[in-house]
Design a protein around this motif. Sequence first.
Motif: not given
Length: 100
Positions: A67-72, A86-89
């Motif tokens: 559930g961790t996520w990153t937007i680039i 963040g987390d909780g994706w």
Amino acid sequence: MARNLNLIAAVAAAAMLLPLGPALAEAPCAERGEIVKKLSDEYKENPQAVGVINPDAVVEVFVSENGTWTIIATGTDGKSCVLSAGDGWESTQIAALPDA
């Protein structure tokens, strides 16, 4: 397809309003390959979605199984910058609004 791009654009716009976490404060921009490798190696995040911002840039969402996520955002020059993380994706379908 257009709904997914609108969702990505909305997520990217919202992400720019969020503060970066401590790990991202170190070096949020680098060559795309370096960022993708770090996301894969350190966070086990893989590409989940991509959308066109304009003719010069795309936005990508990377997500891990936990559930961790990153937007680039990546420009045509190959340089990427981390917009947010963040987390909780959760990958779910969001129903379109009646006027959409």
